[in-house]
Design an enzyme around this catalytic site. Structure first.
Site, PDB file in Angstrom:
ATOM      1  N   GLY A   1      73.090   1.598 -10.219  1.00  0.00           N
ATOM      2  CA  GLY A   1      73.536   0.780  -9.089  1.00  0.00           C
ATOM      3  C   GLY A   1      72.359   0.042  -8.482  1.00  0.00           C
ATOM      4  N   GLY A   2      71.857   0.566  -7.349  1.00  0.00           N
ATOM      5  CA  GLY A   2      70.808  -0.121  -6.584  1.00  0.00           C
ATOM      6  C   GLY A   2      69.638  -0.619  -7.423  1.00  0.00           C
TER       7      GLY A   2
ATOM      8  N   SER B   1      71.715   7.355  -8.326  1.00  0.00           N
ATOM      9  CA  SER B   1      70.300   7.264  -7.932  1.00  0.00           C
ATOM     10  C   SER B   1      69.363   7.400  -9.123  1.00  0.00           C
ATOM     11  CB  SER B   1      69.965   8.301  -6.846  1.00  0.00           C
ATOM     12  OG  SER B   1      70.740   8.065  -5.699  1.00  0.00           O
TER      13      SER B   1
ATOM     14  N   GLY C   1      73.973   6.246  -4.543  1.00  0.00           N
ATOM     15  CA  GLY C   1      73.422   5.500  -3.418  1.00  0.00           C
ATOM     16  C   GLY C   1      72.766   6.378  -2.354  1.00  0.00           C
TER      17      GLY C   1
ATOM     18  N   GLU D   1      79.061  10.377 -12.992  1.00  0.00           N
ATOM     19  CA  GLU D   1      78.425   9.965 -11.743  1.00  0.00           C
ATOM     20  C   GLU D   1      78.788  10.956 -10.643  1.00  0.00           C
ATOM     21  OE1 GLU D   1      77.478   5.466 -11.953  1.00  0.00           O
ATOM     22  OE2 GLU D   1      79.342   5.740 -10.878  1.00  0.00           O
TER      23      GLU D   1
ATOM     24  N   TRP E   1      76.281  -4.081 -10.412  1.00  0.00           N
ATOM     25  CA  TRP E   1      75.773  -4.792  -9.227  1.00  0.00           C
ATOM     26  C   TRP E   1      76.634  -4.557  -7.988  1.00  0.00           C
ATOM     27  CZ3 TRP E   1      74.103 -10.469 -10.874  1.00  0.00           C
ATOM     28  CH2 TRP E   1      73.096 -10.387 -11.838  1.00  0.00           C
ATOM     29  N   LYS E   2      77.809  -3.985  -8.188  1.00  0.00           N
ATOM     30  CA  LYS E   2      78.755  -3.780  -7.077  1.00  0.00           C
ATOM     31  C   LYS E   2      78.972  -5.115  -6.350  1.00  0.00           C
ATOM     32  CE  LYS E   2      77.458   1.021  -7.092  1.00  0.00           C
ATOM     33  NZ  LYS E   2      77.285   2.284  -6.383  1.00  0.00           N
TER      34      LYS E   2
HETATM   35  P1  13P Z   1      73.127   4.089  -7.452  1.00  0.00           P
HETATM   36  O1  13P Z   1      72.280   3.950  -8.680  1.00  0.00           O
HETATM   37  O2  13P Z   1      72.839   3.048  -6.401  1.00  0.00           O
HETATM   38  O3  13P Z   1      73.102   5.493  -6.921  1.00  0.00           O
HETATM   39  O4  13P Z   1      74.644   3.807  -7.900  1.00  0.00           O
HETATM   40  C1  13P Z   1      75.147   4.467  -9.014  1.00  0.00           C
HETATM   41  C2  13P Z   1      76.460   3.873  -9.327  1.00  0.00           C
HETATM   42  O5  13P Z   1      77.404   3.994  -8.572  1.00  0.00           O
HETATM   43  C3  13P Z   1      76.581   3.102 -10.583  1.00  0.00           C
HETATM   44  O6  13P Z   1      77.903   2.813 -10.870  1.00  0.00           O
END
Ligand code: 13P
Length: 248
Positions: A231-232, A210, A170, A164, A10-11
């Site tokens: 992430g998102g 992504s 992102g 990653e 979730w950051k």
């Molecule tokens: P996104 O899925 O938003 O690109 O982020 C990936 C991420 O950094 C998961 O740790």
């Protein structure tokens, strides 16, 4: 143990009411029983989420490598362990670039987590320029080096690796399933060369960058890709569910 995993990072997102809403939605999610769901919320929510009955595992987004002491603002592996938090994300590119975490610091975190029976979700991945210069495999090998040369075989088995590519995080750009597979195979082969094929075959290697409902199926269908670190798309329960149900 190698298994299919979908983990949501979730950051630094969602206030308390919004985080409660999302976690309650995720808790209702019906996922194929051979997929492990992991949620990595901001650390302030770990304790509350732990108190509800849940069918997902909890992960921290970071940890400090020291046992305890005067480290204002930090959280130790023992604290996570005492809350039954099973995982901690470490080595994320955002922490490497914005918080100046080096391979040495990240490895100290690995050791502290393993000592307290918390499994590291170890992130690695190259920058766009490094890929363009043909150095992606070397960069990832260097990031993995401490794990491969300083851990014992029974320790590496407790680690999840997340590839990653930094340029895909992102940005809406994703590694093609073939490029991701090539890197995952490189990671698995490196583990096999250092330890054994059996150990390499037992490690889950996740893709992050992504990863969304519309590309997860293609990515997860690759032989060496065991799921995703999202992430998102993990901030929306429907997207997260759809990704979690993307294994064929
Ligand atoms: P996104 O899925 O938003 O690109 O982020 C990936 C991420 O950094 C998961 O740790």
């Amino acid at each position: 143990m190698r298994r299919n995993i979908v983990a949501g990072n979730w950051k630094m997102n969602l206030n308390h009411p919004d985080s409660s809403r999302l976690i309650n939605e995720i808790n209702k999610i019906d996922v194929n029983s051979d997929v492990e769901l992991i949620v990595a919320p901001p650390s302030v929510y770990l304790s509350t989420f732990n108190e509800i009955q849940h069918h997902f595992s909890l992960s921290a987004q970071n940890v400090h490598f020291e046992e305890n002491g005067a480290f204002t603002g930090e959280v130790s592996a023992e604290m996570l362990s005492s809350l039954n938090v099973n995982y901690a994300i470490i080595g994320h590119s955002e922490r490497r670039s914005m918080f100046h975490e080096t391979d040495d610091i990240i490895f100290k975190k690995v050791k502290s987590l393993l000592k307290h029976d918390v499994s590291p979700i170890f992130c690695c991945g190259e920058l766009q320029q490094e890929r363009e210069e043909g150095r992606a495999f070397d960069v990832v090998s260097k990031q993995l080096n401490h794990l491969l040369t300083h851990l014992k075989e029974d320790q590496i088995r407790n680690i999840i690796i997340a590839y990653e590519p930094v340029w895909a995080i992102g940005t809406g750009l994703t590694a093609s399933p073939e490029d991701a597979q090539n890197m995952h195979k490189h990671i698995r082969d490196s583990i096999a060369n250092q330890f054994s094929l059996k150990t390499a075959e037992n490690i889950s290697i996740l893709y992050g960058g992504s990863c969304k409902p519309d590309n997860a199926k293609d990515i997860f269908s690759q032989e060496d890709i065991d799921g995703g670190l999202i992430g998102g798309a993990s901030l929306d329960s429907k997207s997260f569910l759809s990704i979690a149900n993307s294994f064929s």
